[in-house]
Motif scaffolding. Structure first.
Motif, PDB file in Angstrom:
ATOM      1  N   ASN A 182       0.841  -1.205   0.000  1.00  0.00           N
ATOM      2  CA  ASN A 182       0.000   0.000   0.000  1.00  0.00           C
ATOM      3  C   ASN A 182       0.876   1.256   0.000  1.00  0.00           C
ATOM      4  OD1 ASN A 182       0.732   0.592   2.821  1.00  0.00           O
ATOM      5  ND2 ASN A 182      -0.642  -1.118   3.341  1.00  0.00           N
ATOM      6  N   LEU A 183       0.207   2.394  -0.147  1.00  0.00           N
ATOM      7  CA  LEU A 183       0.909   3.668  -0.248  1.00  0.00           C
ATOM      8  C   LEU A 183       1.690   3.989   1.030  1.00  0.00           C
ATOM      9  CD1 LEU A 183       1.489   6.354  -1.711  1.00  0.00           C
ATOM     10  CD2 LEU A 183      -0.699   7.205  -0.830  1.00  0.00           C
ATOM     11  N   LYS A 184       1.135   3.698   2.182  1.00  0.00           N
ATOM     12  CA  LYS A 184       1.818   4.040   3.435  1.00  0.00           C
ATOM     13  C   LYS A 184       3.114   3.247   3.602  1.00  0.00           C
ATOM     14  CE  LYS A 184      -2.083   5.899   5.996  1.00  0.00           C
ATOM     15  NZ  LYS A 184      -2.906   5.860   7.222  1.00  0.00           N
ATOM     16  N   GLU A 185       3.127   1.998   3.145  1.00  0.00           N
ATOM     17  CA  GLU A 185       4.370   1.217   3.180  1.00  0.00           C
ATOM     18  C   GLU A 185       5.413   1.833   2.255  1.00  0.00           C
ATOM     19  OE1 GLU A 185       4.142  -2.957   2.508  1.00  0.00           O
ATOM     20  OE2 GLU A 185       2.653  -3.305   4.079  1.00  0.00           O
ATOM     21  N   ARG A 186       4.980   2.259   1.073  1.00  0.00           N
ATOM     22  CA  ARG A 186       5.913   2.877   0.139  1.00  0.00           C
ATOM     23  C   ARG A 186       6.504   4.142   0.749  1.00  0.00           C
ATOM     24  NH1 ARG A 186       8.822   0.879  -2.682  1.00  0.00           N
ATOM     25  NH2 ARG A 186       7.316  -0.132  -4.070  1.00  0.00           N
ATOM     26  N   LEU A 187       5.677   4.943   1.386  1.00  0.00           N
ATOM     27  CA  LEU A 187       6.170   6.169   2.008  1.00  0.00           C
ATOM     28  C   LEU A 187       7.160   5.862   3.128  1.00  0.00           C
ATOM     29  CD1 LEU A 187       2.888   8.290   2.155  1.00  0.00           C
ATOM     30  CD2 LEU A 187       4.839   8.610   0.626  1.00  0.00           C
ATOM     31  N   ALA A 188       6.924   4.785   3.849  1.00  0.00           N
ATOM     32  CA  ALA A 188       7.844   4.404   4.931  1.00  0.00           C
ATOM     33  C   ALA A 188       9.207   4.022   4.379  1.00  0.00           C
ATOM     34  CB  ALA A 188       7.245   3.248   5.736  1.00  0.00           C
ATOM     35  N   PHE A 189       9.237   3.263   3.287  1.00  0.00           N
ATOM     36  CA  PHE A 189      10.511   2.899   2.665  1.00  0.00           C
ATOM     37  C   PHE A 189      11.221   4.136   2.117  1.00  0.00           C
ATOM     38  CE2 PHE A 189       8.874  -1.581   2.202  1.00  0.00           C
ATOM     39  CZ  PHE A 189       9.895  -2.180   2.924  1.00  0.00           C
ATOM     40  N   GLU A 190      10.440   5.052   1.510  1.00  0.00           N
ATOM     41  CA  GLU A 190      11.054   6.270   0.998  1.00  0.00           C
ATOM     42  C   GLU A 190      11.670   7.091   2.129  1.00  0.00           C
ATOM     43  OE1 GLU A 190       9.398   9.281  -2.152  1.00  0.00           O
ATOM     44  OE2 GLU A 190       9.070  10.137  -0.171  1.00  0.00           O
ATOM     45  N   ALA A 191      10.931   7.199   3.227  1.00  0.00           N
ATOM     46  CA  ALA A 191      11.425   7.989   4.361  1.00  0.00           C
ATOM     47  C   ALA A 191      12.744   7.453   4.890  1.00  0.00           C
ATOM     48  CB  ALA A 191      10.374   8.009   5.470  1.00  0.00           C
ATOM     49  N   PRO A 216       4.364  18.119   0.423  1.00  0.00           N
ATOM     50  CA  PRO A 216       4.394  17.418   1.714  1.00  0.00           C
ATOM     51  C   PRO A 216       4.150  15.913   1.537  1.00  0.00           C
ATOM     52  CG  PRO A 216       2.248  18.442   1.416  1.00  0.00           C
ATOM     53  CD  PRO A 216       3.085  18.807   0.204  1.00  0.00           C
ATOM     54  N   GLN A 217       5.116  15.219   0.958  1.00  0.00           N
ATOM     55  CA  GLN A 217       4.970  13.813   0.593  1.00  0.00           C
ATOM     56  C   GLN A 217       4.548  12.928   1.767  1.00  0.00           C
ATOM     57  OE1 GLN A 217       6.040  11.440  -2.620  1.00  0.00           O
ATOM     58  NE2 GLN A 217       4.295  11.004  -1.307  1.00  0.00           N
ATOM     59  N   HIS A 218       4.974  13.267   2.964  1.00  0.00           N
ATOM     60  CA  HIS A 218       4.691  12.412   4.111  1.00  0.00           C
ATOM     61  C   HIS A 218       3.613  12.995   5.019  1.00  0.00           C
ATOM     62  CE1 HIS A 218       7.931   9.637   3.083  1.00  0.00           C
ATOM     63  NE2 HIS A 218       8.497  10.715   2.590  1.00  0.00           N
ATOM     64  N   GLY A 219       2.797  13.875   4.437  1.00  0.00           N
ATOM     65  CA  GLY A 219       1.666  14.437   5.165  1.00  0.00           C
ATOM     66  C   GLY A 219       1.864  15.902   5.498  1.00  0.00           C
ATOM     67  N   LEU A 220       0.819  16.700   5.252  1.00  0.00           N
ATOM     68  CA  LEU A 220       0.874  18.128   5.541  1.00  0.00           C
ATOM     69  C   LEU A 220       0.580  18.426   7.007  1.00  0.00           C
ATOM     70  CD1 LEU A 220       0.988  21.106   4.605  1.00  0.00           C
ATOM     71  CD2 LEU A 220      -1.445  20.919   4.012  1.00  0.00           C
ATOM     72  N   LEU A 221      -0.324  17.639   7.608  1.00  0.00           N
ATOM     73  CA  LEU A 221      -0.803  17.965   8.952  1.00  0.00           C
ATOM     74  C   LEU A 221      -0.042  17.202  10.025  1.00  0.00           C
ATOM     75  CD1 LEU A 221      -4.639  17.958   8.190  1.00  0.00           C
ATOM     76  CD2 LEU A 221      -3.036  19.890   8.122  1.00  0.00           C
ATOM     77  N   ARG A 222       1.263  17.243   9.962  1.00  0.00           N
ATOM     78  CA  ARG A 222       2.060  16.529  10.960  1.00  0.00           C
ATOM     79  C   ARG A 222       3.263  17.356  11.369  1.00  0.00           C
ATOM     80  NH1 ARG A 222       5.464  11.583   8.459  1.00  0.00           N
ATOM     81  NH2 ARG A 222       6.517  11.960  10.452  1.00  0.00           N
ATOM     82  N   GLU A 223       3.614  17.246  12.615  1.00  0.00           N
ATOM     83  CA  GLU A 223       4.828  17.843  13.171  1.00  0.00           C
ATOM     84  C   GLU A 223       5.061  19.260  12.650  1.00  0.00           C
ATOM     85  OE1 GLU A 223       7.866  14.915  12.344  1.00  0.00           O
ATOM     86  OE2 GLU A 223       6.477  13.307  12.812  1.00  0.00           O
ATOM     87  N   SER A 224       6.240  19.486  12.106  1.00  0.00           N
ATOM     88  CA  SER A 224       6.612  20.841  11.700  1.00  0.00           C
ATOM     89  C   SER A 224       6.358  21.111  10.233  1.00  0.00           C
ATOM     90  CB  SER A 224       8.103  21.042  11.991  1.00  0.00           C
ATOM     91  OG  SER A 224       8.866  20.049  11.282  1.00  0.00           O
ATOM     92  N   VAL A 225       5.612  20.254   9.551  1.00  0.00           N
ATOM     93  CA  VAL A 225       5.492  20.377   8.101  1.00  0.00           C
ATOM     94  C   VAL A 225       4.857  21.698   7.652  1.00  0.00           C
ATOM     95  CG1 VAL A 225       4.502  19.363   6.004  1.00  0.00           C
ATOM     96  CG2 VAL A 225       5.572  17.892   7.717  1.00  0.00           C
ATOM     97  N   PRO A 226       3.764  22.175   8.264  1.00  0.00           N
ATOM     98  CA  PRO A 226       3.230  23.468   7.806  1.00  0.00           C
ATOM     99  C   PRO A 226       4.248  24.597   7.857  1.00  0.00           C
ATOM    100  CG  PRO A 226       1.598  22.351   9.143  1.00  0.00           C
ATOM    101  CD  PRO A 226       2.876  21.558   9.270  1.00  0.00           C
ATOM    102  N   SER A 227       5.058  24.650   8.927  1.00  0.00           N
ATOM    103  CA  SER A 227       6.075  25.705   8.999  1.00  0.00           C
ATOM    104  C   SER A 227       7.189  25.460   7.990  1.00  0.00           C
ATOM    105  CB  SER A 227       6.650  25.803  10.417  1.00  0.00           C
ATOM    106  OG  SER A 227       7.287  24.596  10.800  1.00  0.00           O
ATOM    107  N   LEU A 228       7.538  24.186   7.749  1.00  0.00           N
ATOM    108  CA  LEU A 228       8.539  23.868   6.730  1.00  0.00           C
ATOM    109  C   LEU A 228       8.044  24.257   5.335  1.00  0.00           C
ATOM    110  CD1 LEU A 228       9.881  20.371   7.873  1.00  0.00           C
ATOM    111  CD2 LEU A 228      11.230  22.477   7.648  1.00  0.00           C
ATOM    112  N   MET A 229       6.759  24.038   5.081  1.00  0.00           N
ATOM    113  CA  MET A 229       6.183  24.425   3.792  1.00  0.00           C
ATOM    114  C   MET A 229       6.305  25.935   3.585  1.00  0.00           C
ATOM    115  SD  MET A 229       4.826  21.854   1.950  1.00  0.00           S
ATOM    116  CE  MET A 229       3.387  22.477   1.084  1.00  0.00           C
ATOM    117  N   ARG A 230       6.040  26.678   4.618  1.00  0.00           N
ATOM    118  CA  ARG A 230       6.150  28.141   4.504  1.00  0.00           C
ATOM    119  C   ARG A 230       7.608  28.553   4.306  1.00  0.00           C
ATOM    120  NH1 ARG A 230       1.445  27.231   7.324  1.00  0.00           N
ATOM    121  NH2 ARG A 230      -0.224  28.755   6.882  1.00  0.00           N
ATOM    122  N   GLU A 231       8.505  27.876   4.994  1.00  0.00           N
ATOM    123  CA  GLU A 231       9.930  28.162   4.802  1.00  0.00           C
ATOM    124  C   GLU A 231      10.350  27.844   3.364  1.00  0.00           C
ATOM    125  OE1 GLU A 231      14.304  26.993   6.687  1.00  0.00           O
ATOM    126  OE2 GLU A 231      12.477  26.225   7.629  1.00  0.00           O
TER     127      GLU A 231
END
Length: 405
Positions: free
Chosen positions: A92-101, A167-182
């Protein structure tokens, strides 16, 4: 001092004629094109004389078509320039994202090197514009963005680009919104998103956050939407509402959008009408997947929705395949939808040129025109229908009047 040259013996499509058997044949003629400062400033018929004393490049009756636009890509993901490795199978997609991470950190140091090779592959096939999504995530921050922007800088004057903070690994997690703005302050030109339901598990919250970032930076948006069926349809429909409320008509796109092929035709027509009203484009990679329905591209087109093709990532953790030839996507789409006649093949070139074609639906010449960019892909071909059907490998690329080696 202005730079002037002539391209002689350029084959251009000029019209069409109906044959006795009821089929259409594309008409062509030879032209001489005067180029000044990267623009077409004069067109002469092939039997007219070019003024003496000016540089002339003989194009030897090659057919000119518009350069290509690669409208869905991931320059930061490729393994190109690294040692060979195939993909790890996942369920599934979540497994693929885990390997990519797991490999993001080790790959980030070679982002510029790998992206450079990928740009070269795209350019030599005729793509002079690249819309690239670049990972912005809590694992490597902006490292991939730094590498991709550095790579693109070395192709200035040859390749233009949209750089999407993704935000390949999710927009609504940890510091991602601030990283997106950066990222938007650090070279990204567009805002991306990914599966508000399947990855963020909060459709409205994810979509509103995406639009909030976009309006804050006055940037366009391109959202990956893999979620299928009614969930995907609801997401697309909700996004159109948000676009309308934000007065963002003509500034957003939904990539993949498999859900549009999952729903009944009456719903397809309804959402196509809404997409056209808000000028929301659809980006498709025409995947080979027997278990996946692609968007109803012909229906979308008939309703006035802008559709563009892209290669997506190639030779990376997601897939070992791909050549960087976006023309292959037009060919594949024609094969899938049984487009075999001259006119439908010819018109299908628009999916990879940003909508630019030599002849309109009535078979009248509409390109190139005076003051158009002198940017072409030259083929040994009779017509653009042959180009789409046969994908000739021998290509000459010209960007703003300069032939690329």
């Amino acid at each position: 001092m202005s730079k002037v040259k002539w391209l002689s013996n350029v084959k251009l499509e000029t019209g069409e004629r109906m044959l006795d058997n009821g089929t259409v044949e594309t008409e062509t003629a030879l032209f001489h094109l005067k180029i000044e400062n990267g623009k077409i400033v004069e067109q002469l018929r092939g039997n007219e004389k070019i003024p003496v004393g000016q540089e002339v490049i003989d194009m030897k009756q090659k057919l000119a078509v518009p350069t290509f636009k690669e409208m869905h890509n991931h320059l930061d993901k490729t393994y190109m320039t690294l040692d060979w490795k195939a993909c790890i199978p996942v369920s599934n997609l979540k497994e693929r994202l885990a390997f990519e991470a797991a490999e993001l950190t080790s790959l980030s140091d070679t982002a510029q090197q790998r992206a450079t090779k990928m740009i070269e592959a795209l350019l030599e096939k005729g793509s002079t514009h690249i819309r690239t999504h670049v990972n912005i995530d809590p694992y490597i921050g902006l490292k991939n963005l730094e590498g991709v922007t550095a790579a693109l800088e070395t192709f200035k004057g040859k390749v233009t680009a949209d750089i999407i903070a993704f935000p390949q690994h999710g927009l609504l997690r940890e510091s991602v919104p601030s990283l997106m703005r950066e990222a938007m302050r650090s070279g990204a030109t567009m805002v991306g998103g990914l599966d508000p339901a399947g990855i963020d598990n909060a459709i409205e919250k994810s979509l509103f956050e995406t639009m909030d970032i976009a309006t804050e930076f006055n940037a366009d948006v391109d959202i990956h939407l893999h979620d299928g069926g009614f969930v995907g349809y609801y997401t697309a429909d909700k996004w159109i509402d948000i676009v309308e409320d934000a007065n963002y008509k003509g500034r957003t796109a939904l990539s993949h959008s498999f859900c549009l092929g999952d729903i009944p035709v009456p719903q397809q027509e309804l959402v196509a009408t809404r997409l056209a009203e808000q000028d929301v484009a659809i980006m498709s990679t025409i995947p080979i997947n027997l278990g996946r329905i692609i968007p109803p591209i012909d229906l979308l087109d008939a309703h006035g929705v802008k559709v563009h093709f892209g290669c997506d990532g190639f030779y990376d953790s997601w897939s070992p395949y791909g050549t960087g030839d976006v023309l292959e996507k037009a060919t594949r789409f024609c094969e899938l939808t049984r487009k075999i006649d001259e006119k439908s093949l010819r018109n299908s070139l628009k999916w990879v040129t940003g909508g630019i074609v030599a002849l309109n639906d009535d078979g009248q010449k509409v390109w190139p025109n005076i003051q158009d960019d002198a940017s072409f892909v030259f083929f040994d071909a009779v017509s653009s229908a042959e180009v789409v059907a046969r994908k000739p490998n021998n290509r000459l690329i010209m960007v703003m009047g300069e032939l690329l080696s």
